[in-house]
Each structure stands twice: as C-alpha cells, then as structure tokens.
Design a protein around this motif. Structure first.
Motif, PDB file in Angstrom:
ATOM      1  N   PHE A  40      -7.106  13.451  22.402  1.00 30.21           N
ATOM      2  CA  PHE A  40      -7.483  14.629  21.489  1.00 30.21           C
ATOM      3  C   PHE A  40      -7.735  15.536  22.576  1.00 30.21           C
ATOM      4  CE2 PHE A  40     -10.336  17.450  19.722  1.00 30.21           C
ATOM      5  CZ  PHE A  40     -10.007  17.984  18.591  1.00 30.21           C
ATOM      6  N   THR A  41      -8.598  15.444  23.801  1.00 27.03           N
ATOM      7  CA  THR A  41      -8.875  16.565  24.710  1.00 27.03           C
ATOM      8  C   THR A  41      -7.779  17.025  25.359  1.00 27.03           C
ATOM      9  OG1 THR A  41     -11.011  15.378  25.029  1.00 27.03           O
ATOM     10  CG2 THR A  41     -10.313  16.873  26.625  1.00 27.03           C
ATOM     11  N   TYR A  42      -6.855  16.400  25.950  1.00 28.94           N
ATOM     12  CA  TYR A  42      -5.663  17.051  26.491  1.00 28.94           C
ATOM     13  C   TYR A  42      -4.724  17.658  25.633  1.00 28.94           C
ATOM     14  CZ  TYR A  42      -6.470  14.392  30.766  1.00 28.94           C
ATOM     15  OH  TYR A  42      -6.916  14.026  31.994  1.00 28.94           O
ATOM     16  N   THR A  43      -4.684  17.200  24.234  1.00 32.80           N
ATOM     17  CA  THR A  43      -3.894  17.790  23.358  1.00 32.80           C
ATOM     18  C   THR A  43      -4.385  19.273  22.801  1.00 32.80           C
ATOM     19  OG1 THR A  43      -3.253  15.600  22.581  1.00 32.80           O
ATOM     20  CG2 THR A  43      -2.952  17.459  21.015  1.00 32.80           C
ATOM     21  N   ALA A  49      -4.688  26.471  25.646  1.00 30.94           N
ATOM     22  CA  ALA A  49      -4.066  27.221  26.732  1.00 30.94           C
ATOM     23  C   ALA A  49      -2.756  28.054  26.368  1.00 30.94           C
ATOM     24  CB  ALA A  49      -3.724  26.519  27.847  1.00 30.94           C
ATOM     25  N   LEU A  50      -1.732  27.262  25.563  1.00 23.42           N
ATOM     26  CA  LEU A  50      -0.701  27.885  25.003  1.00 23.42           C
ATOM     27  C   LEU A  50      -1.109  29.173  24.217  1.00 23.42           C
ATOM     28  CD1 LEU A  50       1.505  24.874  24.594  1.00 23.42           C
ATOM     29  CD2 LEU A  50       1.549  26.680  26.450  1.00 23.42           C
ATOM     30  N   VAL A  51      -2.066  28.893  23.145  1.00 20.09           N
ATOM     31  CA  VAL A  51      -2.296  30.091  22.429  1.00 20.09           C
ATOM     32  C   VAL A  51      -2.976  31.317  23.209  1.00 20.09           C
ATOM     33  CG1 VAL A  51      -3.942  30.612  20.419  1.00 20.09           C
ATOM     34  CG2 VAL A  51      -2.635  28.464  20.532  1.00 20.09           C
ATOM     35  N   LEU A  52      -3.533  30.994  23.913  1.00 19.72           N
ATOM     36  CA  LEU A  52      -4.299  31.842  24.897  1.00 19.72           C
ATOM     37  C   LEU A  52      -3.080  32.766  25.593  1.00 19.72           C
ATOM     38  CD1 LEU A  52      -6.459  33.558  26.456  1.00 19.72           C
ATOM     39  CD2 LEU A  52      -6.788  31.598  28.051  1.00 19.72           C
ATOM     40  N   GLY A  53      -2.315  32.065  26.156  1.00 16.27           N
ATOM     41  CA  GLY A  53      -0.950  32.591  26.811  1.00 16.27           C
ATOM     42  C   GLY A  53      -0.182  33.539  25.749  1.00 16.27           C
ATOM     43  N   SER A  86     -13.114  26.364  24.773  1.00 15.25           N
ATOM     44  CA  SER A  86     -14.403  26.407  24.906  1.00 15.25           C
ATOM     45  C   SER A  86     -15.090  25.243  23.912  1.00 15.25           C
ATOM     46  CB  SER A  86     -15.171  27.667  24.420  1.00 15.25           C
ATOM     47  OG  SER A  86     -14.840  28.927  25.130  1.00 15.25           O
ATOM     48  N   VAL A  87     -14.712  24.814  23.086  1.00 13.69           N
ATOM     49  CA  VAL A  87     -15.258  23.808  22.293  1.00 13.69           C
ATOM     50  C   VAL A  87     -14.644  22.244  22.735  1.00 13.69           C
ATOM     51  CG1 VAL A  87     -15.702  25.097  20.165  1.00 13.69           C
ATOM     52  CG2 VAL A  87     -13.515  24.048  20.252  1.00 13.69           C
ATOM     53  N   ASN A  88     -13.568  22.199  23.413  1.00 19.10           N
ATOM     54  CA  ASN A  88     -12.770  21.232  23.827  1.00 19.10           C
ATOM     55  C   ASN A  88     -13.909  20.133  24.571  1.00 19.10           C
ATOM     56  OD1 ASN A  88     -10.824  19.585  24.158  1.00 19.10           O
ATOM     57  ND2 ASN A  88      -9.796  20.405  25.928  1.00 19.10           N
ATOM     58  N   TYR A  89     -14.734  20.646  25.556  1.00 16.86           N
ATOM     59  CA  TYR A  89     -15.297  19.785  26.145  1.00 16.86           C
ATOM     60  C   TYR A  89     -16.708  19.162  25.452  1.00 16.86           C
ATOM     61  CZ  TYR A  89     -18.192  17.637  29.895  1.00 16.86           C
ATOM     62  OH  TYR A  89     -19.185  16.554  30.596  1.00 16.86           O
TER      63      TYR A  89
END
Length: 117
Positions: A40-43, A49-53, A86-89
């Motif tokens: 889940f974390t990697y996904t 990151a892609l959305v930010l890009g 930010s919420v990933n970790y």
C-alpha cells in the motif's frame, strides 16, 4: 562486553543453515504481517508523486493551455499529490502495527519454540 564475540556470533548465525521448517515459517509469518503495509505504501507513494508531477506540469504550462485555469488546476492537483505523500507514512505505520498485532501471537509462539531448542 566483548563486541567482537557478539559480532562473530551474529555473523555465524546469519550464515548457519536455516532449513528448519520453524525458521522458514517464522520468516513467512513476518513477511505476511508486513507485506500489505509495504504494498500500500509504495503504491500510494508512486501515485502521489505522479499526481504532484502532473500538477507541476500544469502549473508551469508544460501541459495544458497555459491559461490561468490550467495554472490553478495545476496548483490544486499538486496540493493533492503533496497531501497523498504526507499521509503515506502515518498510514504505513498504522497498517504495519495492525499487521503485527494480527500475527503477534503466532510469531511469538513460534519464536519461543525456536529459541527453546
């Protein structure tokens, strides 16, 4: 405390054959407890990151029409990506703790059996 002796024992244990089924079962239980959180974390991290890009590209005018609307849409999209990262970790920590709690009893019992032998 003789740190060289501790290091030597630790290294010897690492290279000792571990073909007993209990050690293999313990490793599998440990992996089963951690795998869902890792996947889940990697996904979520990659998607965020892609959305930010994409948001950055929209805001800088690399994609889109370069209008004010594209700029604002890029900023909003980028913020969504930042929030996801930010919420990933914290989500990872919570999922990992739940996985550990789910398999804690089995892992502790198996580890106790292995250490008693």
């Amino acid at each position: 405390m003789n740190t060289d002796k501790i290091y030597a024992e630790q290294l010897a244990n690492e290279y000792a054959p571990k073909d007993t089924s209990k050690v293999v079962a313990l490793r599998k239980l440990d992996a089963r407890a951690k795998r869902p959180a890792m996947i889940f974390t990697y996904t979520l991290g990659v998607i965020s990151a892609l959305v930010l890009g994409v948001g950055m590209c929209l805001a800088m005018g690399q994609i889109g029409s370069g209008s004010t609307f594209s700029f604002v849409a890029g900023i909003i999209t980028g913020i969504i990506g930042i929030v996801g990262m930010s919420v990933n970790y914290p989500i990872y920590k919570r999922m990992l703790e739940q996985g550990k709690q789910k398999y804690a009893y089995e892992i502790m019992e198996l580890a106790k059996e292995i250490s008693e032998n």
